[in-house]
Design an enzyme around this catalytic site. Structure first.
Site, PDB file in Angstrom:
ATOM      1  N   ASP A  77      17.914 -33.199 -61.477  1.00  0.00           N
ATOM      2  CA  ASP A  77      16.645 -32.527 -61.747  1.00  0.00           C
ATOM      3  C   ASP A  77      15.781 -32.525 -60.491  1.00  0.00           C
ATOM      4  OD1 ASP A  77      14.961 -31.978 -64.670  1.00  0.00           O
ATOM      5  OD2 ASP A  77      13.802 -32.132 -62.815  1.00  0.00           O
TER       6      ASP A  77
ATOM      7  N   SER B  57      10.634 -26.052 -70.961  1.00  0.00           N
ATOM      8  CA  SER B  57      10.024 -25.168 -69.966  1.00  0.00           C
ATOM      9  C   SER B  57      11.019 -24.184 -69.354  1.00  0.00           C
ATOM     10  CB  SER B  57       9.356 -25.985 -68.853  1.00  0.00           C
ATOM     11  OG  SER B  57      10.304 -26.763 -68.167  1.00  0.00           O
TER      12      SER B  57
ATOM     13  N   ASN C 124      15.108 -30.647 -75.157  1.00  0.00           N
ATOM     14  CA  ASN C 124      13.815 -30.168 -75.639  1.00  0.00           C
ATOM     15  C   ASN C 124      13.987 -28.751 -76.182  1.00  0.00           C
ATOM     16  OD1 ASN C 124      12.603 -32.549 -74.695  1.00  0.00           O
ATOM     17  ND2 ASN C 124      12.280 -31.689 -72.669  1.00  0.00           N
TER      18      ASN C 124
ATOM     19  N   GLY D 144       8.573 -29.266 -75.778  1.00  0.00           N
ATOM     20  CA  GLY D 144       8.311 -29.426 -74.349  1.00  0.00           C
ATOM     21  C   GLY D 144       9.298 -28.694 -73.461  1.00  0.00           C
TER      22      GLY D 144
ATOM     23  N   HIS E 227      19.704 -27.136 -72.146  1.00  0.00           N
ATOM     24  CA  HIS E 227      20.049 -28.211 -71.207  1.00  0.00           C
ATOM     25  C   HIS E 227      19.797 -29.566 -71.851  1.00  0.00           C
ATOM     26  CE1 HIS E 227      15.874 -26.941 -70.529  1.00  0.00           C
ATOM     27  NE2 HIS E 227      15.602 -28.198 -70.245  1.00  0.00           N
TER      28      HIS E 227
HETATM   29  P1  5GP Z   1      12.567 -28.750 -69.917  1.00  0.00           P
HETATM   30  O1  5GP Z   1      11.105 -28.982 -69.608  1.00  0.00           O
HETATM   31  O2  5GP Z   1      12.847 -27.276 -70.170  1.00  0.00           O
HETATM   32  O3  5GP Z   1      13.120 -29.627 -70.980  1.00  0.00           O
HETATM   33  O4  5GP Z   1      13.358 -29.162 -68.610  1.00  0.00           O
HETATM   34  C1  5GP Z   1      13.500 -28.326 -67.509  1.00  0.00           C
HETATM   35  C2  5GP Z   1      13.807 -29.206 -66.327  1.00  0.00           C
HETATM   36  O5  5GP Z   1      14.330 -28.395 -65.290  1.00  0.00           O
HETATM   37  C3  5GP Z   1      12.607 -29.946 -65.752  1.00  0.00           C
HETATM   38  O6  5GP Z   1      12.843 -31.344 -65.799  1.00  0.00           O
HETATM   39  C4  5GP Z   1      12.482 -29.411 -64.319  1.00  0.00           C
HETATM   40  O7  5GP Z   1      12.094 -30.406 -63.413  1.00  0.00           O
HETATM   41  C5  5GP Z   1      13.883 -28.890 -64.061  1.00  0.00           C
HETATM   42  N1  5GP Z   1      13.953 -27.776 -63.145  1.00  0.00           N
HETATM   43  C6  5GP Z   1      13.220 -26.629 -63.186  1.00  0.00           C
HETATM   44  N2  5GP Z   1      13.581 -25.785 -62.200  1.00  0.00           N
HETATM   45  C7  5GP Z   1      14.578 -26.417 -61.520  1.00  0.00           C
HETATM   46  C8  5GP Z   1      15.366 -26.040 -60.381  1.00  0.00           C
HETATM   47  O8  5GP Z   1      15.235 -24.952 -59.801  1.00  0.00           O
HETATM   48  N3  5GP Z   1      16.295 -26.936 -59.955  1.00  0.00           N
HETATM   49  C9  5GP Z   1      16.487 -28.149 -60.580  1.00  0.00           C
HETATM   50  N4  5GP Z   1      17.426 -28.958 -60.080  1.00  0.00           N
HETATM   51  N5  5GP Z   1      15.753 -28.523 -61.649  1.00  0.00           N
HETATM   52  C10 5GP Z   1      14.817 -27.671 -62.111  1.00  0.00           C
END
Ligand code: 5GP
Ligand code: ZN
Length: 113
Positions: free
Chosen positions: A29, A94, A86, A92, A99
């Protein structure tokens, strides 16, 4: 193709990949919430668990087993870890590509925030 995670899965956007096979990709991440923070995604674009169906059952199981395998390979399986997905605004989420967060290296809190 505007989905960030689809672009990571196809290598169009760089990431630190820790595991990949024909079905899934696992990468670190960008904004880690624990000493170890790895995302496991299916290569197939599925929005989240709410967008999954029985046809995806084996794929979802594979994601979970890949997480367990990474935990053993990186040496934190014994100490423990958290695997979480999530779903939607209240969950939560985003990034709208299914994933699983694999978090380890510190004691997790419960309930989560
Ligand atoms: P969510 O909030 O949808 O559960 O998790 C999305 C995750 O993706 C977040 O922890 C964020 O830091 C990670 N993330 C978002 N964009 C990128 C990216 O371009 N590369 C990587 N490695 N992680 C990302
Ligand atoms: Zn996608």
């Amino acid at each position: 193709m505007s989905c960030i995670f689809c672009q990571i899965a196809t290598g169009k956007i760089d990431s630190e990949i820790v595991y990949q096979d024909e079905q899934v990709v696992a990468f670190r991440d960008l904004n880690p919430q624990a000493p170890v923070h790895i995302l496991i995604i299916p290569r197939e674009h599925i929005t989240n668990l709410d967008g999954a169906s029985a046809a995806n059952a084996a794929l979802l199981g594979h994601c979970a087993l890949v997480a367990a395998e990474i935990a053993r390979a990186e040496g934190f399986a014994e100490g423990g870890y958290r695997l979480v997905t999530n779903v939607g605004p209240d969950g939560g989420q985003s990034v709208d590509h299914l994933h699983f967060h694999l978090l380890a290296g510190r004691r997790m809190h419960w309930p989560p925030g």
